[in-house]
Design a protein around this motif. Structure first.
Motif, PDB file in Angstrom:
ATOM      1  N   SER A  29      45.640  -5.160  10.405  1.00 29.62           N
ATOM      2  CA  SER A  29      45.756  -5.322   8.958  1.00 29.62           C
ATOM      3  C   SER A  29      44.416  -5.704   8.331  1.00 29.62           C
ATOM      4  N   GLU A  30      43.729  -6.639   8.943  1.00 28.33           N
ATOM      5  CA  GLU A  30      42.453  -7.109   8.414  1.00 28.33           C
ATOM      6  C   GLU A  30      41.369  -6.046   8.529  1.00 28.33           C
ATOM      7  N   ARG A  31      41.330  -5.363   9.653  1.00 28.62           N
ATOM      8  CA  ARG A  31      40.283  -4.358   9.875  1.00 28.62           C
ATOM      9  C   ARG A  31      40.425  -3.161   8.940  1.00 28.62           C
ATOM     10  N   LEU A  32      41.668  -2.785   8.634  1.00 31.07           N
ATOM     11  CA  LEU A  32      41.885  -1.575   7.839  1.00 31.07           C
ATOM     12  C   LEU A  32      42.238  -1.857   6.388  1.00 31.07           C
ATOM     13  N   GLY A  33      42.404  -3.129   6.041  1.00 35.67           N
ATOM     14  CA  GLY A  33      42.720  -3.468   4.658  1.00 35.67           C
ATOM     15  C   GLY A  33      44.083  -2.969   4.222  1.00 35.67           C
ATOM     16  N   PRO A  35      48.392  -3.992   4.081  1.00 32.52           N
ATOM     17  CA  PRO A  35      49.233  -5.192   4.078  1.00 32.52           C
ATOM     18  C   PRO A  35      49.862  -5.449   5.445  1.00 32.52           C
ATOM     19  N   LEU A  36      49.824  -6.685   5.874  1.00 33.78           N
ATOM     20  CA  LEU A  36      50.469  -7.055   7.127  1.00 33.78           C
ATOM     21  C   LEU A  36      51.967  -6.769   7.062  1.00 33.78           C
ATOM     22  N   SER A  37      52.519  -6.834   5.854  1.00 33.86           N
ATOM     23  CA  SER A  37      53.953  -6.589   5.671  1.00 33.86           C
ATOM     24  C   SER A  37      54.345  -5.142   5.965  1.00 33.86           C
ATOM     25  N   SER A  38      53.356  -4.236   6.015  1.00 34.34           N
ATOM     26  CA  SER A  38      53.654  -2.832   6.314  1.00 34.34           C
ATOM     27  C   SER A  38      53.853  -2.602   7.811  1.00 34.34           C
ATOM     28  N   ILE A  39      53.583  -3.623   8.610  1.00 35.22           N
ATOM     29  CA  ILE A  39      53.720  -3.517  10.067  1.00 35.22           C
ATOM     30  C   ILE A  39      54.991  -4.251  10.493  1.00 35.22           C
ATOM     31  N   SER A  40      55.854  -3.584  11.219  1.00 37.37           N
ATOM     32  CA  SER A  40      57.118  -4.172  11.653  1.00 37.37           C
ATOM     33  C   SER A  40      56.941  -4.975  12.938  1.00 37.37           C
ATOM     34  N   GLY A  41      57.229  -6.263  12.849  1.00 34.42           N
ATOM     35  CA  GLY A  41      57.158  -7.107  14.040  1.00 34.42           C
ATOM     36  C   GLY A  41      58.175  -6.698  15.088  1.00 34.42           C
ATOM     37  N   LYS A  42      59.351  -6.303  14.641  1.00 35.25           N
ATOM     38  CA  LYS A  42      60.398  -5.890  15.574  1.00 35.25           C
ATOM     39  C   LYS A  42      60.015  -4.616  16.307  1.00 35.25           C
ATOM     40  N   ALA A  43      59.458  -3.645  15.557  1.00 34.87           N
ATOM     41  CA  ALA A  43      59.006  -2.398  16.192  1.00 34.87           C
ATOM     42  C   ALA A  43      57.877  -2.669  17.168  1.00 34.87           C
ATOM     43  N   LEU A  56      40.103   3.925  15.850  1.00 32.62           N
ATOM     44  CA  LEU A  56      40.213   3.104  14.647  1.00 32.62           C
ATOM     45  C   LEU A  56      39.165   3.506  13.607  1.00 32.62           C
ATOM     46  N   HIS A  57      37.967   3.841  14.061  1.00 33.44           N
ATOM     47  CA  HIS A  57      36.873   4.190  13.154  1.00 33.44           C
ATOM     48  C   HIS A  57      37.141   5.465  12.371  1.00 33.44           C
ATOM     49  N   ARG A  58      38.067   6.273  12.831  1.00 34.43           N
ATOM     50  CA  ARG A  58      38.380   7.533  12.132  1.00 34.43           C
ATOM     51  C   ARG A  58      39.482   7.349  11.081  1.00 34.43           C
ATOM     52  N   ILE A  59      40.035   6.160  10.996  1.00 38.50           N
ATOM     53  CA  ILE A  59      41.105   5.872  10.036  1.00 38.50           C
ATOM     54  C   ILE A  59      40.481   5.390   8.725  1.00 38.50           C
ATOM     55  N   GLU A  60      40.939   5.932   7.616  1.00 32.97           N
ATOM     56  CA  GLU A  60      40.404   5.546   6.307  1.00 32.97           C
ATOM     57  C   GLU A  60      40.902   4.155   5.919  1.00 32.97           C
ATOM     58  N   LYS A  61      39.977   3.264   5.635  1.00 30.52           N
ATOM     59  CA  LYS A  61      40.341   1.896   5.264  1.00 30.52           C
ATOM     60  C   LYS A  61      41.098   1.875   3.936  1.00 30.52           C
ATOM     61  N   ASN A  63      43.997   2.934   3.293  1.00 34.92           N
ATOM     62  CA  ASN A  63      44.930   4.042   3.095  1.00 34.92           C
ATOM     63  C   ASN A  63      46.110   3.903   4.044  1.00 34.92           C
ATOM     64  N   ALA A  64      47.208   3.371   3.534  1.00 32.70           N
ATOM     65  CA  ALA A  64      48.400   3.168   4.365  1.00 32.70           C
ATOM     66  C   ALA A  64      49.038   4.479   4.781  1.00 32.70           C
ATOM     67  N   ASN A  65      48.633   5.588   4.125  1.00 28.53           N
ATOM     68  CA  ASN A  65      49.178   6.901   4.462  1.00 28.53           C
ATOM     69  C   ASN A  65      48.222   7.749   5.290  1.00 28.53           C
ATOM     70  N   ASP A  66      47.188   7.140   5.822  1.00 29.82           N
ATOM     71  CA  ASP A  66      46.251   7.883   6.659  1.00 29.82           C
ATOM     72  C   ASP A  66      47.010   8.503   7.835  1.00 29.82           C
ATOM     73  N   PRO A  67      46.794   9.795   8.108  1.00 27.66           N
ATOM     74  CA  PRO A  67      47.568  10.468   9.153  1.00 27.66           C
ATOM     75  C   PRO A  67      47.311   9.956  10.562  1.00 27.66           C
ATOM     76  N   LEU A  68      46.134   9.377  10.794  1.00 31.85           N
ATOM     77  CA  LEU A  68      45.864   8.793  12.106  1.00 31.85           C
ATOM     78  C   LEU A  68      46.518   7.424  12.225  1.00 31.85           C
ATOM     79  N   LEU A  69      46.491   6.663  11.132  1.00 37.07           N
ATOM     80  CA  LEU A  69      47.141   5.350  11.132  1.00 37.07           C
ATOM     81  C   LEU A  69      48.632   5.477  11.393  1.00 37.07           C
ATOM     82  N   LYS A  70      49.272   6.450  10.751  1.00 44.56           N
ATOM     83  CA  LYS A  70      50.721   6.606  10.896  1.00 44.56           C
ATOM     84  C   LYS A  70      51.133   6.905  12.338  1.00 44.56           C
TER      85      LYS A  70
END
Length: 337
Positions: A29-33, A35-43, A56-61, A63-70
């Motif tokens: 969350s911190e590295r990519l800017g 929200p921590l709330s977008s990450i499921s603790g249960k998952a 990680l370096h190829r993921i756009e900071k 952008n919660a919809n980045d295709p690599l992040l997803k």
């Protein structure tokens, strides 16, 4: 191969990169800017976050919809799974009679030669695979190798996992040498994501090992989106090809990631430019926790039809599904719902 130094700055070894991969949702969350709330603790409890720095370096900071992040983000949708999504969607347990080995298809056998991966992809069809029951010592590997010796209908061994390249080169050399001693085995195929997510894995010892394998060699990479291909990945693919290894790529068509014909057309073009031939485009396996990545067959057909119209035949991957207990992968290019 990937140079050990870059602009006079020491580059970490692949083992160092692997050991320092991000496994904390807070750190991600911190590295990519995002929200921590977008990450499921249960998952994350069910299937741990694991992302190495080069990916990680190829993921756009931001952008919660980045295709690599997803592809790597433990999402809240994972906790709601339809009943027809299972922990073993391909019924691999049926074909896992010998530890470390899956014999599903007539002429080829899969060795589970890596019990971990360099990255945890959320749609992975083996995210619930019992790797602890298939983590073998050299002595235990002898049982799997003996199975291969006795099954003379086999002509190809597939090293998969997990990821076989998480093993060190000494272990890989021993295993590939033992395989090459079996007279009826002609080819060694290696399924791996490591040269993509940690290109540093393609170092001098690795190239030496790969170059010295006496069997015909095929390496199948796993790249889903053109943003995964950077200059280091291109260098890694070239070094692998220079050993006489055929380099192929397989992808999974995933909602919200690459469910667009233009994205997949660009992926095919970029792969070929980098030296890898598009091989398979898989329909999602119905693995528990990944239903939100699935697409209707009608939408897949539409995307694939556009690919056929826009690419030469050799750049169109085979559209397939893996269906339990079928003797091969099932082509879907003319599939009708």
């Amino acid at each position: 191969m990937i140079p050990r130094t870059l602009d006079a700055v020491e580059v970490p070894s692949w083992k160092e990169v692997l050991s320092n991969a991000i496994s904390s949702p807070k750190t991600l969350s911190e590295r990519l800017g995002i929200p921590l709330s977008s990450i499921s603790g249960k998952a994350n409890e069910d299937f741990k976050l694991f992302v190495p720095e080069p990916y990680l370096h190829r993921i756009e900071k931001g952008n919660a919809n980045d295709p690599l992040l997803k592809q790597v983000l433990p999402a809240h949708q994972e906790t709601v799974s339809p009943t027809h999504y299972s922990a073993d969607p391909l019924a691999e347990d049926t074909y896992n009679s010998v530890p470390g080995l899956i014999h599903k298809y007539k002429s080829r056998v899969l060795l589970v030669s890596g019990s971990t991966c360099a990255i945890n992809c959320r749609y992975c069809f083996r995210r619930h695979f019992p790797y602890s029951d298939n983590r073998l010592s050299k002595e235990q590997w002898s049982v799997a190798l003996e199975y291969i010796r006795h099954h003379t209908e086999l002509n190809e061994v597939i090293m998969s996992g997990g990821d076989p390249l998480v093993n060190n080169d000494k272990q890989l050399h021993w295993l590939s040498t033992e395989i090459s001693k079996i007279p009826h085995i002609k080819r060694l195929r290696i399924h791996t994501r490591l040269p993509v997510v940690i290109p540093q894995r393609v170092d001098e010892p690795f190239i030496t090992w790969l170059s010295n394998i006496s069997l015909q060699k095929v390496m199948v990479l796993h790249i889903n989106h053109p943003n995964e291909i950077d200059e280091q990945v291109k260098h890694a693919i070239k070094a692998i090809k220079d050993t006489g290894t055929l380099v192929l790529n397989q992808s999974v068509i995933l909602a919200g990631i690459n469910d667009c014909s233009q994205t997949l057309i660009k992926l095919s073009e970029d792969l070929f430019e980098a030296g890898a031939l598009p091989y398979y485009l898989h329909r999602l396996d119905k693995i528990k926790g990944a239903a939100h990545f699935d697409l209707k067959q009608s939408r897949i057909n539409e995307i694939y039809t556009n690919m056929l119209a826009s690419l030469p035949g050799y750049l169109v991957p085979k559209l397939v599904a893996e269906i339990p207990h079928k003797p091969s992968k099932t082509p879907l290019d003319l599939f009708l719902e």
